[in-house]
Design a protein around this motif. Structure first.
Motif, short mmCIF file in Angstrom:
data_model
loop_
_atom_site.label_atom_id
_atom_site.label_comp_id
_atom_site.label_asym_id
_atom_site.label_seq_id
_atom_site.Cartn_x
_atom_site.Cartn_y
_atom_site.Cartn_z
N GLN A 171 0.83 -1.20 0.00
CA GLN A 171 0.00 0.00 0.00
C GLN A 171 0.87 1.25 0.00
O GLN A 171 1.84 1.35 0.74
N VAL A 172 0.50 2.22 -0.85
CA VAL A 172 1.19 3.51 -0.87
C VAL A 172 0.62 4.38 0.25
O VAL A 172 -0.60 4.52 0.38
N LEU A 173 1.52 4.98 1.05
CA LEU A 173 1.13 5.72 2.23
C LEU A 173 1.54 7.18 2.13
O LEU A 173 2.46 7.53 1.37
N ASP A 174 0.86 8.04 2.90
CA ASP A 174 1.32 9.42 2.99
C ASP A 174 2.44 9.51 4.02
O ASP A 174 2.84 8.50 4.63
N SER A 175 2.97 10.70 4.25
CA SER A 175 4.12 10.86 5.14
C SER A 175 3.82 10.52 6.59
O SER A 175 4.72 10.27 7.38
N GLU A 176 2.52 10.47 6.93
CA GLU A 176 2.10 10.13 8.29
C GLU A 176 1.82 8.64 8.45
O GLU A 176 1.45 8.19 9.53
N GLY A 177 1.97 7.90 7.36
CA GLY A 177 1.71 6.47 7.42
C GLY A 177 0.29 6.06 7.16
O GLY A 177 -0.09 4.91 7.37
N ASN A 178 -0.53 6.99 6.68
CA ASN A 178 -1.93 6.70 6.35
C ASN A 178 -2.06 6.30 4.89
O ASN A 178 -1.32 6.77 4.04
N LYS A 179 -3.03 5.45 4.60
CA LYS A 179 -3.31 5.04 3.23
C LYS A 179 -3.71 6.25 2.39
O LYS A 179 -4.60 7.01 2.76
N ILE A 180 -3.03 6.44 1.25
CA ILE A 180 -3.40 7.53 0.35
C ILE A 180 -4.64 7.13 -0.43
O ILE A 180 -4.69 6.07 -1.04
N GLU A 181 -5.66 7.99 -0.39
CA GLU A 181 -6.94 7.69 -1.03
C GLU A 181 -7.29 8.78 -2.04
O GLU A 181 -6.58 9.75 -2.21
N ASN A 182 -8.41 8.55 -2.75
CA ASN A 182 -8.97 9.56 -3.66
C ASN A 182 -8.04 9.89 -4.82
O ASN A 182 -7.97 11.03 -5.29
N ILE A 183 -7.33 8.86 -5.32
CA ILE A 183 -6.39 9.07 -6.42
C ILE A 183 -7.08 8.87 -7.76
O ILE A 183 -7.83 7.92 -7.96
N LYS A 184 -6.78 9.76 -8.69
CA LYS A 184 -7.38 9.74 -10.02
C LYS A 184 -6.48 9.06 -11.05
O LYS A 184 -6.94 8.30 -11.90
N ASP A 185 -5.17 9.34 -10.99
CA ASP A 185 -4.26 8.82 -12.00
C ASP A 185 -2.91 8.54 -11.36
O ASP A 185 -2.57 9.11 -10.31
N ILE A 186 -2.12 7.67 -12.00
CA ILE A 186 -0.80 7.30 -11.49
C ILE A 186 0.23 7.37 -12.59
O ILE A 186 -0.07 7.18 -13.77
N LEU A 187 1.47 7.66 -12.21
CA LEU A 187 2.58 7.68 -13.16
C LEU A 187 3.84 7.18 -12.46
O LEU A 187 4.30 7.78 -11.49
N ALA A 188 4.38 6.06 -12.94
CA ALA A 188 5.67 5.56 -12.50
C ALA A 188 6.63 5.74 -13.67
O ALA A 188 6.48 5.09 -14.70
N LYS A 189 7.61 6.63 -13.50
CA LYS A 189 8.58 6.86 -14.57
C LYS A 189 9.95 7.05 -13.95
O LYS A 189 10.09 7.73 -12.94
N GLY A 190 10.98 6.46 -14.59
CA GLY A 190 12.30 6.50 -13.99
C GLY A 190 12.23 5.85 -12.62
O GLY A 190 11.69 4.76 -12.44
N SER A 191 12.76 6.54 -11.61
CA SER A 191 12.69 6.07 -10.22
C SER A 191 11.80 6.99 -9.40
O SER A 191 12.05 7.22 -8.20
N SER A 192 10.76 7.51 -10.02
CA SER A 192 9.84 8.45 -9.37
C SER A 192 8.40 8.00 -9.56
O SER A 192 8.09 7.21 -10.45
N SER A 193 7.54 8.51 -8.69
CA SER A 193 6.11 8.22 -8.77
C SER A 193 5.31 9.49 -8.56
O SER A 193 5.68 10.32 -7.71
N ILE A 194 4.23 9.64 -9.34
CA ILE A 194 3.31 10.77 -9.17
C ILE A 194 1.89 10.23 -9.13
O ILE A 194 1.49 9.41 -9.97
N LEU A 195 1.13 10.65 -8.12
CA LEU A 195 -0.27 10.25 -7.97
C LEU A 195 -1.11 11.51 -8.00
O LEU A 195 -0.99 12.36 -7.10
N THR A 196 -1.96 11.67 -9.01
CA THR A 196 -2.81 12.85 -9.06
C THR A 196 -4.11 12.60 -8.30
O THR A 196 -4.72 11.54 -8.40
N SER A 197 -4.49 13.58 -7.52
CA SER A 197 -5.64 13.44 -6.63
C SER A 197 -6.91 13.99 -7.27
O SER A 197 -6.87 14.94 -8.05
N LYS A 198 -8.03 13.39 -6.92
CA LYS A 198 -9.32 13.96 -7.29
C LYS A 198 -9.51 15.25 -6.50
O LYS A 198 -8.89 15.47 -5.46
N THR A 199 -10.37 16.12 -7.02
CA THR A 199 -10.64 17.38 -6.32
C THR A 199 -11.25 17.11 -4.95
O THR A 199 -12.22 16.36 -4.83
#
Length: 275
Positions: A168-196
């Protein structure tokens, strides 16, 4: 100069393609009936034809059917089927295919990704994204799983441990990140775009919040943090606009389409149709 891809030397062409993807030296095409064709470099079995033979012309991927999304990593490919399960083949030394704890290096045939404890097939996935040696998986409940290499914290597990099954991908506080719209894994980085998000501020006013979570390597500043520091824990970056689509390259160059641009594209399509 662009050339049309041939199926054989005789001139039969690859047709009815709805999506394409490419890794370093291999290419993939998805047909409208859910078949996958692959060609190019095949040392790690990334073409999924049960050989290590390079292919000058496309070959049909074995074992898979009803595929509706493909995404190539460095020397591997992930494929999402209509049942919400994930197939992968090719290089798996870092566990990016989520198949086994020992990280079997070469996989010449597609296999289904395992769940978080490796006891069953992973299910309920609606999008996959392949990085250089890690993978992101967007679930039906809009949370995210990740597997593979984690030296830069790109898996969002708040550590740098390599994982061979999805976590599970977590936020900096250790909570499950929710409400994600899109994902991008490129190189050695990750980006998760959030719903409004809609929140009530201290003045009891309703405010909307758009943005994305960023993780991992940031040497070129591709995480939009105004610095080049690696993010080993997820950091939320607020944006002025709602992000609709995110795309990038293996060297962390990232592009976004936000709401205003999407409206412009829709209007342009309507105008072309009317003409």
């Amino acid at each position: 100069e662009f050339v049309q891809v041939k199926l054989t030397e005789n001139g039969d062409f690859l047709e009815n393609i709805i999506a394409i993807s490419a890794s370093e030296y291999s290419s993939y095409a998805l047909t409208e009936n859910g078949e996958v064709y692959s060609w190019g470099y095949n040392y790690y079995g990334q073409l999924g034809d049960n050989t290590r033979s390079n292919r000058a012309y496309p070959v049909k991927m074995k074992k898979v059917e009803c595929i509706f999304q493909i995404d190539a990593g460095s020397n591997n490919v992930l494929m999402l089927d209509a049942n919400g399960t994930v197939w992968g083949c090719g290089y798996n030394y870092y566990g990016q295919l989520g198949l086994s704890e020992n990280g079997s290096t070469y996989n010449y045939l597609p296999e289904q990704m395992k769940n978080e404890d490796g006891t069953d097939i992973l299910r309920n996935i609606k999008k996959v994204s392949s990085g250089y040696h890690h993978s992101l998986l967007l679930k039906e409940d809009n949370t995210v799983l990740a597997t593979g290499e984690n030296s830069y914290g790109q898996l969002g597990t708040n550590d740098t441990t390599r994982y061979y099954f999805p976590k599970q991908v977590l936020d900096s506080e250790g909570n499950k990140i929710e409400n994600i719209k899109d994902i991008l894994a490129k190189g050695s980085s990750s980006i998760l775009t959030s719903k409004t998000l809609t929140e009530i501020n201290e003045n009891k006013e309703e405010i909307t919040k758009n943005g994305m979570y960023v993780l991992g390597q940031n040497y070129s500043g591709g995480l939009f943090t105004n610095d080049k520091n690696t993010r080993k824990k997820a950091e939320f970056i607020e944006t002025n606009e709602e992000l609709i689509v995110v795309a990038g390259t293996e060297i962390n160059l990232v592009w976004f389409i936000h709401q205003d641009i999407m409206q412009m594209v829709k209007k342009a399509k309507i105008q072309l149709f009317l003409q």
